[in-house]
Design an enzyme around this catalytic site. Structure first.
Site, PDB file in Angstrom:
ATOM      1  N   GLY A  77       0.822  -1.212   0.000  1.00  0.00           N
ATOM      2  CA  GLY A  77       0.000   0.000   0.000  1.00  0.00           C
ATOM      3  C   GLY A  77       0.854   1.260   0.000  1.00  0.00           C
ATOM      4  NE  ARG A 141      -2.254  -4.338  -1.005  1.00  0.00           N
ATOM      5  CZ  ARG A 141      -1.723  -3.747   0.057  1.00  0.00           C
ATOM      6  NH1 ARG A 141      -0.673  -4.278   0.640  1.00  0.00           N
ATOM      7  NH2 ARG A 141      -2.239  -2.623   0.520  1.00  0.00           N
ATOM      8  CG  ASP A 172       3.393  -9.807   5.443  1.00  0.00           C
ATOM      9  OD1 ASP A 172       3.915 -10.358   6.445  1.00  0.00           O
ATOM     10  OD2 ASP A 172       2.161  -9.733   5.276  1.00  0.00           O
ATOM     11  CE  LYS A 198       4.389  -0.020   2.621  1.00  0.00           C
ATOM     12  NZ  LYS A 198       3.487  -0.824   1.804  1.00  0.00           N
ATOM     13  CB  THR A 199       3.029   0.221   6.614  1.00  0.00           C
ATOM     14  OG1 THR A 199       1.609   0.126   6.680  1.00  0.00           O
ATOM     15  CG2 THR A 199       3.583  -0.074   7.997  1.00  0.00           C
ATOM     16  CG  ASP A 201      -1.463  -0.294   8.038  1.00  0.00           C
ATOM     17  OD1 ASP A 201      -2.155   0.637   7.617  1.00  0.00           O
ATOM     18  OD2 ASP A 201      -1.430  -1.417   7.503  1.00  0.00           O
TER      19      ASP A 201
HETATM   20  P1  FBP Z   1       0.343  -1.944   3.776  1.00  0.00           P
HETATM   21  O1  FBP Z   1       1.210  -0.732   4.006  1.00  0.00           O
HETATM   22  O2  FBP Z   1       0.561  -2.990   4.814  1.00  0.00           O
HETATM   23  O3  FBP Z   1       0.482  -2.480   2.415  1.00  0.00           O
HETATM   24  O4  FBP Z   1      -1.188  -1.516   4.020  1.00  0.00           O
HETATM   25  C1  FBP Z   1      -1.679  -0.241   3.954  1.00  0.00           C
HETATM   26  C2  FBP Z   1      -3.187  -0.277   3.804  1.00  0.00           C
HETATM   27  O5  FBP Z   1      -3.588   1.043   3.502  1.00  0.00           O
HETATM   28  C3  FBP Z   1      -3.996  -0.809   5.003  1.00  0.00           C
HETATM   29  O6  FBP Z   1      -4.201   0.178   5.992  1.00  0.00           O
HETATM   30  C4  FBP Z   1      -5.272  -1.241   4.331  1.00  0.00           C
HETATM   31  O7  FBP Z   1      -5.979  -2.217   5.071  1.00  0.00           O
HETATM   32  C5  FBP Z   1      -4.792  -1.811   3.030  1.00  0.00           C
HETATM   33  O8  FBP Z   1      -3.576  -1.138   2.732  1.00  0.00           O
HETATM   34  C6  FBP Z   1      -5.771  -1.641   1.896  1.00  0.00           C
HETATM   35  O9  FBP Z   1      -5.340  -2.374   0.815  1.00  0.00           O
HETATM   36  P2  FBP Z   1      -5.558  -1.981  -0.715  1.00  0.00           P
HETATM   37  O10 FBP Z   1      -4.592  -0.885  -1.030  1.00  0.00           O
HETATM   38  O11 FBP Z   1      -5.203  -3.229  -1.443  1.00  0.00           O
HETATM   39  O12 FBP Z   1      -6.968  -1.549  -0.875  1.00  0.00           O
END
Ligand code: FBP
Length: 547
Positions: A77, A141, A172, A198-199, A201
């Site tokens: 993400g 991803r 991951d 990065k994230t 979250d």
């Molecule tokens: P990562 O940084 O772990 O990839 O996730 C960020 C995120 O925005 C989460 O908060 C959310 O649940 C997910 O990606 C949404 O996924 P997508 O971009 O596939 O809709």
């Protein structure tokens, strides 16, 4: 391309670097490291990259470096600041030797496997400095985890003469970066792999990684809008706003936004699990706060909800697990059931406890639980409209209480989900500086021949000049966890700690916030002005770093 006035001004911003990185550096090595748990198992799986020392860069003698090529991947993400990691990396390798080249793999790890890449030249980099988004090369991803992917990657890395690959990703992706580093080291391919944290979250953090990049900007962006809603709410005084916030399993984003905006209620998933709360307990908790405010004539308020909540309610977790197994085994039969009969069908197949919970859920949520599965067969919790589920159930409870004379007010709800709004925002000064420093540090790790390391920048509540740059062996952050039925080495995910300073600070004042209207309006991210307005890190980081 037309640019906004702010974009033009911001392009000229020179991100701050730790003082130690301003000139030539030397890598100061610390003691050998160990993984956070399961040392024996991790050591066995990573014989070439286990136990390496921590690295800190300190000023050193200027050296000359032979030209080299470097590859970079954005994984998962989007998070604000990714472009600055790449520009820091670019400037770092160019400083080592102007003949060095940087290649970006397109649309995430898939670009490495599919040999889809482009050279990132100075004019491309200059277009993206201090901007949000991952669009310079795109993200994806695809999981890099199989040997044939590693070999396909090696083919193109060899062809392009790439000496080191930088993977910018979450827990991951960095776990996979470490597996790749180990694989290339075992094969003696001579290719280094470096990770960057990065994230949005905020769940990739530990003793050596103080925060993941993007968390700062994303939270500030959501907090700005939550503040705006609070002001609207306090002006009209007729709605309860239920706001769901991204963040996957961890509630860091919800907690940080609560600390910034002081809403009436913020649910923390980790606490719900620890207290073994049922869905009804969560609903009752909110309804009581609504009723108490109504008794004072305040029929309005703000509720923040972390997106992963549903998974942390123990009874819901059990229901979801049974549904996953049932639908995995009976998906074909289920597909033949007419949509208006599916709910009854599922109720008839589940165990009594889970059937009762399923039957009590609003129609829309029940349907989402039975329909949306990710490629691994799991419910995609971010698609579940928890904000609507909770407000609907709170509404029902209040209607019952009204009959009993326990609720005297009006209850009208509005719903919001903030996630994508913040993931590509232009980075705050903090993220612009932090990301640039992470990228620059990655180039120094490469120059020093390191592999299986994550770029680390610490002491981040001090001014940027005092930040400490170095590297952490990725194996140090790992433990063994069950994933899809198998024990796997993974970077330990950081959830909200209930004995940590940010949660404790929130818990100490939340009852007051529930009763009173104590809203704080953070306003938009600022770039020009006094440092207390422009450069403050998150409250989470400040509270965590307070000694
Ligand atoms: P990562 O940084 O772990 O990839 O996730 C960020 C995120 O925005 C989460 O908060 C959310 O649940 C997910 O990606 C949404 O996924 P997508 O971009 O596939 O809709």
């Amino acid at each position: 391309m037309t640019k906004s006035a702010l974009q033009i001004a911001r392009a000229a911003y020179q991100p701050k670097l730790p003082k130690a990185l301003l000139g030539p550096v030397v890598a100061k090595e610390g003691e050998p490291t160990q993984s956070v748990a399961d040392q024996e198992a991790i050591q066995k799986l990573f014989p070439n990259t286990y136990g390496m020392p921590l690295i800190q860069f300190v000023p050193g003698e200027a050296k000359s470096f032979a030209p080299m090529n470097v590859g970079v991947i954005l994984s998962g993400g989007q998070a604000p600041g990714g472009h600055n990691v790449i520009s820091g990396l670019f400037d770092g390798i160019k400083k080592l030797n102007p003949a060095n080249k940087l290649y970006g793999f397109i649309l995430g790890p898939g670009g490495l496997v599919d040999h889809n890449y482009k050279e990132l030249t100075a004019d491309i980099i200059d277009e993206y400095r201090n901007t949000g988004g991952f669009d310079i090369i795109g993200s994806g991803r695809t999981k890099l985890e199989k040997e044939d992917q590693f070999e396909k990657g090696y083919e193109i890395l060899k062809e392009l003469g790439i000496k080191a690959l930088v993977i910018i990703g979450g827990d991951d992706s960095n776990t996979n970066a470490c597996v790749l580093a180990e694989y290339y080291a075992a094969k003696k391919y001579g290719i280094q792999v470096i990770g960057c944290p990065k994230t949005i979250d905020g769940d990739l953090k530990n003793e050596m990684i103080e925060t993941s990049f993007g968390f700062d900007t994303a939270c500030k962006t959501y907090a700005e809008v939550i503040g705006n809603i609070e002001r609207d709410c306090n002006s009209a005084r007729k709605y309860w706003h239920f706001i769901k916030l991204m963040g996957r399993s961890a509630s860091h984003i919800a907690l940080e936004c609560a600390l910034q905006t002081q809403p009436n209620i913020c649910i923390i998933s980790e606490e719900v699990e620890a207290k073994n709360m049922s869905l009804d307990d969560v609903v009752t908790y909110i309804a009581k706060a609504v009723a108490a405010r109504a008794a004072e004539g305040n029929n309005f308020g703000i509720v923040l909800i972390p997106e992963g909540l549903i998974e942390f309610i123990p009874a819901m977790k059990r229901l979801i697990a049974e549904l996953n197994d049932f639908l995995a085994a009976n998906g074909e039969e289920f597909a033949t059931i007419a949509p208006n009969k599916q709910r009854e069908y599922i109720i008839s197949k589940l165990s009594a406890e889970n059937a009762a919970i399923y039957a009590s859920l609003p129609e829309g949520v029940a349907r989402q639980l039975s329909l949306d599965r990710d490629p691994h067969g799991n419910v995609q919790v971010s698609l579940i409209e928890t904000e609507k589920l909770l407000s609907e159930m709170v509404g029902k409870k209040l209607a019952e209480w009204k009959k009993e004379g326990k609720f005297v007010g009006k209850f009208s709800a509005q719903h919001h989900f903030f996630g994508y709004e913040g993931r590509c925002a232009a980075p705050s000064n903090f993220d612009a500086d932090y990301c640039y420093s992470l990228g620059y540090t990655a180039s120094m790790l490469i120059a020093n021949g390191k592999t299986g390391y994550m770029s680390s920048v610490r002491n981040t509540t001090a001014p940027a000049a005092e930040w400490i740059a170095g590297g952490v062996p990725i194996t140090m952050m790992m433990n063994m966890e069950r994933r899809h039925g198998e024990m796997k080495p993974v970077i330990q995910k950081a959830l909200v700690k209930l004995d940590g300073a940010p949660f404790k600070a929130f818990a100490a004042v939340r009852d007051t916030w529930a009763k009173e209207t104590a809203y704080v309006y953070p306003g938009p991210i600022q770039y020009f002005g006094p440092t207390e307005v422009c450069d403050q890190p998150t409250k989470t980081l400040q509270l965590e770093q307070t000694k």
